[in-house]
Motif scaffolding. Structure first.
Motif, short mmCIF file in Angstrom:
data_model
loop_
_atom_site.label_atom_id
_atom_site.label_comp_id
_atom_site.label_asym_id
_atom_site.label_seq_id
_atom_site.Cartn_x
_atom_site.Cartn_y
_atom_site.Cartn_z
N LEU B 53 0.85 -1.20 0.00
CA LEU B 53 0.00 0.00 0.00
C LEU B 53 0.88 1.25 0.00
CD1 LEU B 53 -2.79 1.41 0.35
CD2 LEU B 53 -2.49 1.15 2.82
N ALA B 54 0.66 2.13 -0.99
CA ALA B 54 1.41 3.38 -1.06
C ALA B 54 0.46 4.56 -0.91
CB ALA B 54 2.17 3.45 -2.38
N SER B 55 1.00 5.77 -0.87
CA SER B 55 0.19 6.94 -0.53
C SER B 55 -0.95 7.20 -1.52
CB SER B 55 1.07 8.19 -0.40
OG SER B 55 1.71 8.47 -1.62
N LEU B 56 -0.75 6.85 -2.77
CA LEU B 56 -1.83 7.07 -3.74
C LEU B 56 -3.00 6.11 -3.47
CD1 LEU B 56 -1.31 9.38 -5.65
CD2 LEU B 56 -1.26 7.77 -7.54
N ILE B 58 -3.80 5.16 -0.41
CA ILE B 58 -4.45 5.79 0.74
C ILE B 58 -5.36 6.92 0.26
CG2 ILE B 58 -4.03 7.21 2.80
CD1 ILE B 58 -1.41 5.64 3.14
N ARG B 59 -4.88 7.65 -0.75
CA ARG B 59 -5.67 8.75 -1.30
C ARG B 59 -7.02 8.24 -1.87
NH1 ARG B 59 -4.98 13.80 -4.62
NH2 ARG B 59 -2.88 14.02 -3.82
N LEU B 62 -9.29 7.30 1.10
CA LEU B 62 -9.75 8.48 1.83
C LEU B 62 -10.77 9.29 1.02
CD1 LEU B 62 -9.19 9.73 4.58
CD2 LEU B 62 -7.30 11.03 3.58
N THR B 63 -10.48 9.49 -0.26
CA THR B 63 -11.40 10.22 -1.13
C THR B 63 -12.75 9.51 -1.20
OG1 THR B 63 -9.50 10.84 -2.48
CG2 THR B 63 -11.65 11.23 -3.44
N ALA B 65 -14.01 7.30 1.03
CA ALA B 65 -14.68 7.33 2.33
C ALA B 65 -15.37 8.68 2.53
CB ALA B 65 -13.68 7.06 3.45
N LYS B 66 -14.72 9.75 2.10
CA LYS B 66 -15.31 11.09 2.23
C LYS B 66 -16.56 11.21 1.35
CE LYS B 66 -12.29 14.70 2.32
NZ LYS B 66 -12.05 15.33 3.63
N GLN B 69 -19.40 9.30 2.91
CA GLN B 69 -19.90 9.99 4.10
C GLN B 69 -20.74 11.23 3.76
OE1 GLN B 69 -17.36 12.35 6.75
NE2 GLN B 69 -18.01 11.06 8.44
N VAL B 87 0.98 0.76 7.39
CA VAL B 87 0.93 1.98 6.58
C VAL B 87 -0.34 2.77 6.91
CG1 VAL B 87 0.72 2.90 4.23
CG2 VAL B 87 2.37 1.10 4.71
N THR B 90 0.26 4.39 10.25
CA THR B 90 1.27 5.45 10.15
C THR B 90 0.68 6.69 9.50
OG1 THR B 90 2.97 3.75 9.95
CG2 THR B 90 3.61 5.96 9.34
N ALA B 91 -0.23 6.49 8.55
CA ALA B 91 -0.85 7.62 7.85
C ALA B 91 -2.02 8.21 8.65
CB ALA B 91 -1.32 7.17 6.47
N LEU B 96 -9.77 7.86 11.01
CA LEU B 96 -10.70 8.50 10.07
C LEU B 96 -11.65 7.49 9.42
CD1 LEU B 96 -8.05 10.75 8.28
CD2 LEU B 96 -9.63 11.45 10.10
#
Lengths: 151, 112
Positions: B53-56, B58-59, B62-63, B65-66, B69, B87, B90-91, B96
């Motif tokens: 899993l890398a930051s993109l 996670i993006r 997160l996008t 989930a928002k 919601q 990861v 850590t993020a 959230l």
């Protein structure tokens, strides 16, 4: 100068085009080195993730247009007990060490999307340094023994 | 990166990801994932077969989930393993997006 122990210091290098399609080759390179250096699975994951985040940032922040870099040189040096990674590119100046840490969001609604790559690098390597040398970016990541690795 | 979507009882959408949710893996699923996040109100994202899993990635989570919601719905992550869970922690994602180690609990949490 004292004689150095040739077996304790090794260097491997990979030259990448500044293209996200190169990340698969980068990952294979990191895993290959991890195995050769007998790193454990968690250490290989950290090395691979930091390299991916750092190189993806260089590619995405190095452009567009005339400032776009064309190549990224990845050099990994083994000097027991730590591993040093040096990333050099010919793109516009980009200093990831100047990226502020992400704000802690109180809720999902307030959470900002993005900026997590540099945060992950900071948490998973021991030290991160940046220099602008002769028109090139040089980012050095150190992976060494440390007590405060996140569980 | 593989993405399999199936509808469970109670109007819950189950999204199973397999492989590497790295920069390119995240780009590969981004569009299909946004369509689900934009149209469903109860989403469980199964990360048990994701091994990177890398930051993109996670993006994307997160996008989505928002977006869920904002419609008054809920998105939960289920059974991430080892370094993928590391990861996420850590993020700061676990504060959230709810992360469950049991499928049934995740389904119950989003399906109410």
């Amino acid at each position: 100068m004292p004689a150095s122990d040739a077996t304790s210091s090794r260097e491997r290098r990979l030259l990448l085009c500044a293209d996200l399609g190169e990340l698969d080759r980068l990952g294979a390179f990191a895993r290959d080195i991890g195995r050769d250096e007998r790193l454990n699975g968690d250490q290989i994951f950290a090395l691979e993730l930091c390299l991916e985040e750092a190189v993806a940032n260089i590619i995405m922040h190095g452009g567009p247009g005339e400032h776009a870099g064309k190549h990224i040189a990845v050099t990994i040096m083994r000097g027991a007990p730590s591993l040093m990674v040096c990333l050099e590119d010919d793109g516009g100046p980009f200093d990831p060490t100047a990226v502020p840490p992400p704000k802690v969001a109180a809720s999902l609604e307030e959470a900002r999307v993005g900026g997590m790559g540099v945060h992950l690098i900071r948490k998973l390597c021991t030290d991160m340094r940046y220099e602008r040398v002769a028109g090139r970016n040089r980012l050095t990541l150190i992976f060494g023994p440390r007590a405060d690795r996140p569980a | 990166m593989d993405m399999v979507v199936n509808e469970l009882d109670g109007g819950v959408t189950n999204v199973v990801l397999r492989g590497r949710l790295d920069t390119n893996g995240a780009e590969a699923i981004d569009l299909r994932f946004s369509v689900i996040a934009g149209s469903k109100r109860a989403v469980v994202v199964d990360l048990s077969e994701v091994d990177f899993l890398a930051s993109l990635g996670i993006r994307v989570l997160l996008t989505s989930a928002k977006a869920v919601q904002r419609k008054g719905g809920k998105l939960a992550i289920v059974t991430p393993e080892g370094n993928v869970l590391m990861v996420l922690k850590t993020a700061g994602i676990e504060t959230l997006i709810p992360i469950f180690q049991e499928r049934d609990a995740a389904i119950a949490a989003v399906g109410s």
